[in-house]
Design a protein around this motif. Structure first.
Motif, PDB file in Angstrom:
ATOM      1  N   TYR A 160       4.130  88.258  96.390  1.00  0.00           N
ATOM      2  CA  TYR A 160       2.808  87.750  95.812  1.00  0.00           C
ATOM      3  C   TYR A 160       2.544  88.137  94.459  1.00  0.00           C
ATOM      4  CZ  TYR A 160       1.769  86.770 100.815  1.00  0.00           C
ATOM      5  OH  TYR A 160       1.755  86.074 102.116  1.00  0.00           O
ATOM      6  N   ILE A 161       2.861  87.321  93.653  1.00  0.00           N
ATOM      7  CA  ILE A 161       2.833  87.722  91.884  1.00  0.00           C
ATOM      8  C   ILE A 161       1.480  87.702  91.639  1.00  0.00           C
ATOM      9  CG2 ILE A 161       3.533  86.572  90.032  1.00  0.00           C
ATOM     10  CD1 ILE A 161       5.591  84.915  91.577  1.00  0.00           C
ATOM     11  N   ASN A 162       1.509  89.056  90.976  1.00  0.00           N
ATOM     12  CA  ASN A 162       0.325  89.368  90.077  1.00  0.00           C
ATOM     13  C   ASN A 162       0.541  90.715  89.245  1.00  0.00           C
ATOM     14  OD1 ASN A 162      -2.245  90.948  89.827  1.00  0.00           O
ATOM     15  ND2 ASN A 162      -2.959  89.051  89.928  1.00  0.00           N
ATOM     16  N   SER A 163       0.744  90.590  87.816  1.00  0.00           N
ATOM     17  CA  SER A 163       0.709  91.875  87.527  1.00  0.00           C
ATOM     18  C   SER A 163      -0.223  91.834  86.302  1.00  0.00           C
ATOM     19  CB  SER A 163       2.162  91.910  86.620  1.00  0.00           C
ATOM     20  OG  SER A 163       3.373  92.080  87.797  1.00  0.00           O
ATOM     21  N   LYS A 164      -0.849  93.102  86.169  1.00  0.00           N
ATOM     22  CA  LYS A 164      -2.028  93.029  85.219  1.00  0.00           C
ATOM     23  C   LYS A 164      -1.419  93.355  83.706  1.00  0.00           C
ATOM     24  CE  LYS A 164      -5.776  94.270  88.258  1.00  0.00           C
ATOM     25  NZ  LYS A 164      -6.605  95.232  88.727  1.00  0.00           N
ATOM     26  N   TRP A 165      -0.302  93.851  83.780  1.00  0.00           N
ATOM     27  CA  TRP A 165       0.454  94.215  82.580  1.00  0.00           C
ATOM     28  C   TRP A 165       2.093  93.956  82.578  1.00  0.00           C
ATOM     29  CZ3 TRP A 165       4.223  97.890  83.038  1.00  0.00           C
ATOM     30  CH2 TRP A 165       3.903  98.938  84.108  1.00  0.00           C
ATOM     31  N   ALA A 166       2.317  93.609  81.632  1.00  0.00           N
ATOM     32  CA  ALA A 166       4.094  93.324  81.657  1.00  0.00           C
ATOM     33  C   ALA A 166       4.602  93.433  80.139  1.00  0.00           C
ATOM     34  CB  ALA A 166       4.469  92.028  81.938  1.00  0.00           C
ATOM     35  N   TYR A 167       5.558  94.110  79.843  1.00  0.00           N
ATOM     36  CA  TYR A 167       6.079  94.123  78.461  1.00  0.00           C
ATOM     37  C   TYR A 167       7.675  93.963  78.480  1.00  0.00           C
ATOM     38  CZ  TYR A 167       8.294  98.647  79.975  1.00  0.00           C
ATOM     39  OH  TYR A 167       8.932  99.635  80.659  1.00  0.00           O
ATOM     40  N   ASN A 168       8.164  93.570  77.107  1.00  0.00           N
ATOM     41  CA  ASN A 168       9.741  93.359  77.154  1.00  0.00           C
ATOM     42  C   ASN A 168      10.002  93.686  75.483  1.00  0.00           C
ATOM     43  OD1 ASN A 168      11.917  91.036  75.926  1.00  0.00           O
ATOM     44  ND2 ASN A 168      12.358  91.884  77.860  1.00  0.00           N
ATOM     45  N   VAL A 169      10.888  94.567  75.370  1.00  0.00           N
ATOM     46  CA  VAL A 169      11.686  94.857  74.155  1.00  0.00           C
ATOM     47  C   VAL A 169      13.001  94.606  74.180  1.00  0.00           C
ATOM     48  CG1 VAL A 169      11.984  96.782  72.390  1.00  0.00           C
ATOM     49  CG2 VAL A 169       9.852  97.011  74.015  1.00  0.00           C
ATOM     50  N   THR A 170      13.627  93.868  73.209  1.00  0.00           N
ATOM     51  CA  THR A 170      15.047  93.706  73.080  1.00  0.00           C
ATOM     52  C   THR A 170      15.343  93.898  71.563  1.00  0.00           C
ATOM     53  OG1 THR A 170      16.552  91.821  73.386  1.00  0.00           O
ATOM     54  CG2 THR A 170      14.413  91.084  72.623  1.00  0.00           C
ATOM     55  N   GLY A 171      16.453  94.137  71.366  1.00  0.00           N
ATOM     56  CA  GLY A 171      17.068  94.393  70.129  1.00  0.00           C
ATOM     57  C   GLY A 171      18.826  94.426  69.778  1.00  0.00           C
ATOM     58  N   ALA A 172      18.847  94.655  68.833  1.00  0.00           N
ATOM     59  CA  ALA A 172      20.489  94.572  68.566  1.00  0.00           C
ATOM     60  C   ALA A 172      20.895  95.633  67.309  1.00  0.00           C
ATOM     61  CB  ALA A 172      21.146  93.233  68.217  1.00  0.00           C
ATOM     62  N   TYR A 173      21.951  96.235  67.269  1.00  0.00           N
ATOM     63  CA  TYR A 173      22.204  96.863  66.006  1.00  0.00           C
ATOM     64  C   TYR A 173      23.788  96.719  65.556  1.00  0.00           C
ATOM     65  CZ  TYR A 173      23.533 100.694  62.950  1.00  0.00           C
ATOM     66  OH  TYR A 173      24.117 101.389  61.875  1.00  0.00           O
ATOM     67  N   GLN A 174      24.224  96.320  64.650  1.00  0.00           N
ATOM     68  CA  GLN A 174      25.488  96.022  64.050  1.00  0.00           C
ATOM     69  C   GLN A 174      26.095  97.204  63.697  1.00  0.00           C
ATOM     70  OE1 GLN A 174      24.761  92.741  61.466  1.00  0.00           O
ATOM     71  NE2 GLN A 174      25.281  91.123  63.047  1.00  0.00           N
ATOM     72  N   ILE A 175      27.000  97.903  64.384  1.00  0.00           N
ATOM     73  CA  ILE A 175      27.597  99.157  64.070  1.00  0.00           C
ATOM     74  C   ILE A 175      28.672  98.829  62.835  1.00  0.00           C
ATOM     75  CG2 ILE A 175      28.940 101.173  65.031  1.00  0.00           C
ATOM     76  CD1 ILE A 175      27.865 100.403  67.851  1.00  0.00           C
ATOM     77  N   PRO A 176      28.344  99.422  61.780  1.00  0.00           N
ATOM     78  CA  PRO A 176      29.457  99.418  60.818  1.00  0.00           C
ATOM     79  C   PRO A 176      30.714  99.934  60.896  1.00  0.00           C
ATOM     80  CG  PRO A 176      27.880 101.226  60.416  1.00  0.00           C
ATOM     81  CD  PRO A 176      27.532 100.592  61.509  1.00  0.00           C
ATOM     82  N   VAL A 177      31.489  99.601  60.013  1.00  0.00           N
ATOM     83  CA  VAL A 177      32.847 100.132  60.218  1.00  0.00           C
ATOM     84  C   VAL A 177      33.823  99.357  61.414  1.00  0.00           C
ATOM     85  CG1 VAL A 177      34.685 101.925  60.269  1.00  0.00           C
ATOM     86  CG2 VAL A 177      32.681 102.304  59.207  1.00  0.00           C
ATOM     87  N   VAL A 178      33.233  99.571  62.476  1.00  0.00           N
ATOM     88  CA  VAL A 178      34.072  98.924  63.820  1.00  0.00           C
ATOM     89  C   VAL A 178      33.489  97.542  63.912  1.00  0.00           C
ATOM     90  CG1 VAL A 178      34.709 100.852  64.857  1.00  0.00           C
ATOM     91  CG2 VAL A 178      32.407 100.039  65.085  1.00  0.00           C
ATOM     92  N   GLU A 179      32.395  97.236  63.263  1.00  0.00           N
ATOM     93  CA  GLU A 179      31.679  95.873  63.143  1.00  0.00           C
ATOM     94  C   GLU A 179      31.646  95.342  64.501  1.00  0.00           C
ATOM     95  OE1 GLU A 179      30.361  94.515  60.868  1.00  0.00           O
ATOM     96  OE2 GLU A 179      31.071  95.945  59.281  1.00  0.00           O
ATOM     97  N   THR A 180      30.868  96.236  65.434  1.00  0.00           N
ATOM     98  CA  THR A 180      30.714  95.799  66.865  1.00  0.00           C
ATOM     99  C   THR A 180      29.123  95.681  66.886  1.00  0.00           C
ATOM    100  OG1 THR A 180      32.734  97.023  67.682  1.00  0.00           O
ATOM    101  CG2 THR A 180      31.061  96.732  69.092  1.00  0.00           C
ATOM    102  N   SER A 181      28.531  94.834  67.820  1.00  0.00           N
ATOM    103  CA  SER A 181      26.936  94.568  68.033  1.00  0.00           C
ATOM    104  C   SER A 181      26.720  95.389  69.358  1.00  0.00           C
ATOM    105  CB  SER A 181      26.953  93.001  68.181  1.00  0.00           C
ATOM    106  OG  SER A 181      26.910  92.654  67.124  1.00  0.00           O
ATOM    107  N   LEU A 182      25.567  96.322  69.299  1.00  0.00           N
ATOM    108  CA  LEU A 182      25.249  97.058  70.410  1.00  0.00           C
ATOM    109  C   LEU A 182      23.657  96.337  70.469  1.00  0.00           C
ATOM    110  CD1 LEU A 182      25.021  99.137  72.630  1.00  0.00           C
ATOM    111  CD2 LEU A 182      24.123 100.676  70.835  1.00  0.00           C
ATOM    112  N   GLY A 183      23.536  95.589  71.921  1.00  0.00           N
ATOM    113  CA  GLY A 183      22.078  95.234  72.103  1.00  0.00           C
ATOM    114  C   GLY A 183      21.518  95.791  73.500  1.00  0.00           C
ATOM    115  N   PHE A 184      20.146  95.803  73.464  1.00  0.00           N
ATOM    116  CA  PHE A 184      19.525  96.179  74.480  1.00  0.00           C
ATOM    117  C   PHE A 184      18.197  95.310  75.049  1.00  0.00           C
ATOM    118  CE2 PHE A 184      17.203  97.949  71.012  1.00  0.00           C
ATOM    119  CZ  PHE A 184      15.804  97.855  71.376  1.00  0.00           C
ATOM    120  N   ASN A 185      17.939  95.338  76.284  1.00  0.00           N
ATOM    121  CA  ASN A 185      16.830  94.538  76.649  1.00  0.00           C
ATOM    122  C   ASN A 185      16.151  95.401  77.539  1.00  0.00           C
ATOM    123  OD1 ASN A 185      15.254  91.745  77.201  1.00  0.00           O
ATOM    124  ND2 ASN A 185      15.558  92.454  79.344  1.00  0.00           N
ATOM    125  N   ILE A 186      14.846  95.932  77.717  1.00  0.00           N
ATOM    126  CA  ILE A 186      14.062  96.827  78.334  1.00  0.00           C
ATOM    127  C   ILE A 186      12.704  95.784  78.878  1.00  0.00           C
ATOM    128  CG2 ILE A 186      12.660  98.682  78.576  1.00  0.00           C
ATOM    129  CD1 ILE A 186      14.125  99.827  75.933  1.00  0.00           C
TER     130      ILE A 186
END
Length: 289
Positions: A160-186
């Motif tokens: 039974y869908i009902n939430s009085k609050w909800a959040y989302n945080v997403t981001g990414a960081y491009q790691i230097p030298v190795v040139e690899t992307s690290l991403g996250f989603n909360i």
């Protein structure tokens, strides 16, 4: 109404406010004689002796309900009309923040606070029994509206869908030298409501009596999920290769998502029927040319 402002270079914040009032809902109005316009009203119902049960938290409750008065037959004919004396209100605030990709990182987040309620007066009530319905309760006034995902049956029957609050945080960081992307989603939200009922048999069939006056008196635990992604792009002239590792539910939480709320007078009542998926790793490769 909405407002968005760039506070510093590449970073903007915003707020959105929403208010809705919804009315003229349809309902099936029972008619005593077909085509006569002689509809059933709350005056056709009398109070029945209550049933006693125990809630999942151990509290004993006495649940009253109504049945048709002696001499009045169960409805056989129904007319689709607009429901009088009934409306819903929805109010929400959404806060947002966006950091565009620069200096090797980006971030996007939002937080939503919301309140979705129904309002019922006597003109919008036929059977005064607090029945669990498509909005959580058929006659409860000033309570949270619930959106039944499965309406009591099927794989999502207890959602039974009902939430009085909800959040989302997403981001990414491009790691230097190795040139690899690290991403996250909360992602997180308030646990969905658990509208427990006690089912009784009447001349109109089974009635599922809501066990509490508030539709969201009981809720599942709050949900949090953290996902991670590591990605490396390789290029060989006109050929590209993307290697990735994804980790879902990295915290390995197994939050309860669904319980059996079909009826309290049943042995399987309150049993867990769905859990958050456990931690999962996925390896991926994509070739482009």
């Amino acid at each position: 109404l909405g407002l968005e402002r760039e506070v510093v270079t590449d970073l903007s914040v915003g707020v959105n406010g929403t208010y809705r009032k919804l009315n003229d809902f349809l309902w099936n109005q029972p008619e005593k004689t077909q085509g006569s316009g002689n509809y059933y009203t709350s005056a056709d119902y009398v109070l029945h002796a209550p049933v006693n049960t125990t809630l999942p938290n151990g509290s004993a409750v006495s649940l009253p309900y109504y049945v048709l008065a002696p001499g009045i037959d169960a409805p056989a004919y129904y007319v689709i009309n607009n429901r009088p004396g009934y409306y819903q209100t929805y109010k929400s605030l959404e806060f947002t923040a966006t950091k565009r990709m620069s200096n090797r990182w980006m971030l996007r987040g939002n937080l939503t606070l919301q309140d979705w309620k129904q309002h019922v007066s006597s003109s919008g009530i036929i059977d005064p029994t607090q029945l669990r319905g498509g909005t959580g309760c058929s006659v409860c006034n000033d309570v949270e509206v619930l959106q039944g995902s499965g309406s009591g049956s099927g794989a999502k029957g207890g959602v039974y869908i009902n939430s009085k609050w909800a959040y989302n945080v997403t981001g990414a960081y491009q790691i230097p030298v190795v040139e690899t992307s690290l991403g996250f989603n909360i992602t997180g939200r308030q646990g969905y409501a658990l509208p427990y009922v006690y089912r009784v048999s009447t001349s109109e069939g089974f009635k599922s009596i809501l066990a509490e006056n508030e539709t969201d008196a009981f809720r599942n635990p709050n949900l949090t999920e953290v996902d991670l992604r590591l990605q490396k792009d390789l290029h060989f002239q006109r050929v590209g290769l993307t290697l990735s590792v994804d980790a879902f539910n990295i915290l390995n939480d197994q939050t309860v998502l669904q319980r059996d709320v079909t009826r309290l007078n049943r042995s399987s009542s309150n049993h867990i029927t769905e859990l958050q998926s456990p931690r999962v790793f996925r390896l991926g490769a994509r070739l482009s040319f």
